[in-house]
Write a protein that holds these residues in place. Sequence first.
Motif, PDB file in Angstrom:
ATOM      1  N   HIS A 162      -5.447   0.998   2.235  1.00  0.00           N
ATOM      2  CA  HIS A 162      -4.425   0.353   1.416  1.00  0.00           C
ATOM      3  C   HIS A 162      -3.432   1.388   0.875  1.00  0.00           C
ATOM      4  CE1 HIS A 162      -3.116  -1.493  -2.576  1.00  0.00           C
ATOM      5  NE2 HIS A 162      -2.579  -2.266  -1.655  1.00  0.00           N
ATOM      6  N   PHE A 163      -3.950   2.520   0.396  1.00  0.00           N
ATOM      7  CA  PHE A 163      -3.096   3.585  -0.137  1.00  0.00           C
ATOM      8  C   PHE A 163      -2.161   4.135   0.942  1.00  0.00           C
ATOM      9  CE2 PHE A 163      -2.343   8.143  -0.873  1.00  0.00           C
ATOM     10  CZ  PHE A 163      -1.722   8.090  -2.117  1.00  0.00           C
ATOM     11  N   ARG A 164      -2.716   4.397   2.128  1.00  0.00           N
ATOM     12  CA  ARG A 164      -1.890   4.929   3.225  1.00  0.00           C
ATOM     13  C   ARG A 164      -0.798   3.940   3.611  1.00  0.00           C
ATOM     14  NH1 ARG A 164      -6.950   7.029   6.939  1.00  0.00           N
ATOM     15  NH2 ARG A 164      -7.189   9.138   6.059  1.00  0.00           N
ATOM     16  N   ARG A 165      -1.179   2.663   3.642  1.00  0.00           N
ATOM     17  CA  ARG A 165      -0.235   1.607   4.034  1.00  0.00           C
ATOM     18  C   ARG A 165       0.902   1.496   3.018  1.00  0.00           C
ATOM     19  NH1 ARG A 165      -4.209  -1.843   5.057  1.00  0.00           N
ATOM     20  NH2 ARG A 165      -3.983  -2.861   3.039  1.00  0.00           N
ATOM     21  N   GLU A 166       0.540   1.527   1.743  1.00  0.00           N
ATOM     22  CA  GLU A 166       1.527   1.305   0.680  1.00  0.00           C
ATOM     23  C   GLU A 166       2.445   2.514   0.464  1.00  0.00           C
ATOM     24  OE1 GLU A 166       1.975  -1.600  -1.345  1.00  0.00           O
ATOM     25  OE2 GLU A 166       0.804  -2.408   0.319  1.00  0.00           O
ATOM     26  N   THR A 167       1.892   3.716   0.608  1.00  0.00           N
ATOM     27  CA  THR A 167       2.656   4.922   0.252  1.00  0.00           C
ATOM     28  C   THR A 167       3.187   5.668   1.469  1.00  0.00           C
ATOM     29  OG1 THR A 167       0.714   6.382   0.317  1.00  0.00           O
ATOM     30  CG2 THR A 167       1.190   5.252  -1.780  1.00  0.00           C
ATOM     31  N   GLY A 168       2.615   5.403   2.648  1.00  0.00           N
ATOM     32  CA  GLY A 168       2.997   6.149   3.840  1.00  0.00           C
ATOM     33  C   GLY A 168       2.426   7.557   3.867  1.00  0.00           C
ATOM     34  N   GLU A 169       1.630   7.898   2.855  1.00  0.00           N
ATOM     35  CA  GLU A 169       1.062   9.242   2.761  1.00  0.00           C
ATOM     36  C   GLU A 169      -0.235   9.312   3.585  1.00  0.00           C
ATOM     37  OE1 GLU A 169      -0.688  12.103  -0.776  1.00  0.00           O
ATOM     38  OE2 GLU A 169       0.748  10.539  -1.350  1.00  0.00           O
ATOM     39  N   GLN A 170      -0.282  10.213   4.572  1.00  0.00           N
ATOM     40  CA  GLN A 170      -1.466  10.304   5.426  1.00  0.00           C
ATOM     41  C   GLN A 170      -2.491  11.275   4.824  1.00  0.00           C
ATOM     42  OE1 GLN A 170      -2.378   8.313   8.028  1.00  0.00           O
ATOM     43  NE2 GLN A 170      -0.605   7.231   7.174  1.00  0.00           N
ATOM     44  N   PHE A 194      -4.976   7.407 -11.489  1.00  0.00           N
ATOM     45  CA  PHE A 194      -4.889   7.207 -10.034  1.00  0.00           C
ATOM     46  C   PHE A 194      -6.008   6.277  -9.566  1.00  0.00           C
ATOM     47  CE2 PHE A 194      -5.856   8.428  -5.639  1.00  0.00           C
ATOM     48  CZ  PHE A 194      -4.594   8.379  -5.046  1.00  0.00           C
ATOM     49  N   ARG A 211      -5.319   2.701 -10.364  1.00  0.00           N
ATOM     50  CA  ARG A 211      -4.271   2.122  -9.509  1.00  0.00           C
ATOM     51  C   ARG A 211      -4.754   1.939  -8.073  1.00  0.00           C
ATOM     52  NH1 ARG A 211      -1.413  -0.049  -6.636  1.00  0.00           N
ATOM     53  NH2 ARG A 211       0.823   0.144  -6.199  1.00  0.00           N
ATOM     54  N   TRP A 212      -5.492   2.918  -7.540  1.00  0.00           N
ATOM     55  CA  TRP A 212      -5.780   2.926  -6.107  1.00  0.00           C
ATOM     56  C   TRP A 212      -7.260   2.782  -5.742  1.00  0.00           C
ATOM     57  CZ3 TRP A 212      -1.742   1.938  -3.343  1.00  0.00           C
ATOM     58  CH2 TRP A 212      -0.480   2.354  -3.776  1.00  0.00           C
TER      59      TRP A 212
END
Length: 300
Positions: free
Chosen positions: A94-102, A118, A121-122
């Motif tokens: 979910h975090f990768r999808r929402e933020t684009g951060e790999q 954090f 939130r995540w």
Amino acid sequence: MGRRHPEHQYLDLLNEILEHGDERVDRTGVGTRSIFGALIRFDLSDGTVPILTTKRVYWKTAVKEMLWFLTGNTNIRSLLQENVRIWTDWPLAHFRRETGEQISQDDFEARILQDEGFAARWGELGPVYGRQWRRWLGADGREYDQIAGLVSMLRTNPASRRMLFHGWNVAELGDMALPPCHMVYQYHVTSDGRLNGLLFQRSADMLLGAPFNYAGAAALQLMLAQQAGLRPGEFVWVGGDVHLYLNHFEQARIQASRDPRPFPTMRLIRHPESIDGYRIDDFEVQDYSPHPPIQADVAV
């Protein structure tokens, strides 16, 4: 002829899926081979528990997860503090999808542990298991504690046919990281004081999930029996969609080819005042000598 080892029921199921399962693309995109409807019975009355022996099952992780459910907590931070990482995949995706951060899993978990904001939130999984078990929100705005109600009924009305709890809260399914797989637990007390338990699991990942569910449910049954002054009886597991992921076939074949060893015993070495008082150190498992672990990837 000696009695057939109860673990053969599980191995037979693996073979049944491999040989006769129906192959489909599933929600994860990995694909599964599945059968519909299965039943396995394990006798806990002699002190043994179904911690599978044809591969090493990390039973402490399963029991820590069960204890986490019982707290009603739904954030992975408290799990990670116990070094339990089995729920990280969903918030991480979910975090990768929402933020684009790999971000790597290790780095993500480190941030969850270090930064409470954090984590809030995540690291939140939504109203999953523990929330429904302990804090089911009624239409009247009240929260209902299914576990406390169950313990009370086991003590005061053990002949009841309503001794169960479940997690399939239709109104909140959309907010959950994953809707409950092991969704209904029902209990039955015999006239001579044995506590039987039945777990209905709508969806069972037979290689990775089910072995954990057996261990966790057995631990819960021991806790409930102790709290209600009963002896453990039989644990019955019922699966709905019982499946192997397509990338688990080789591992399943390896496991199915192994001969089971005697089940270990599990006992509670302390009697807490309530169902909320248990800690991982209260569980003593003896004589567990499994075959080596089998590695496989979880489908998210």
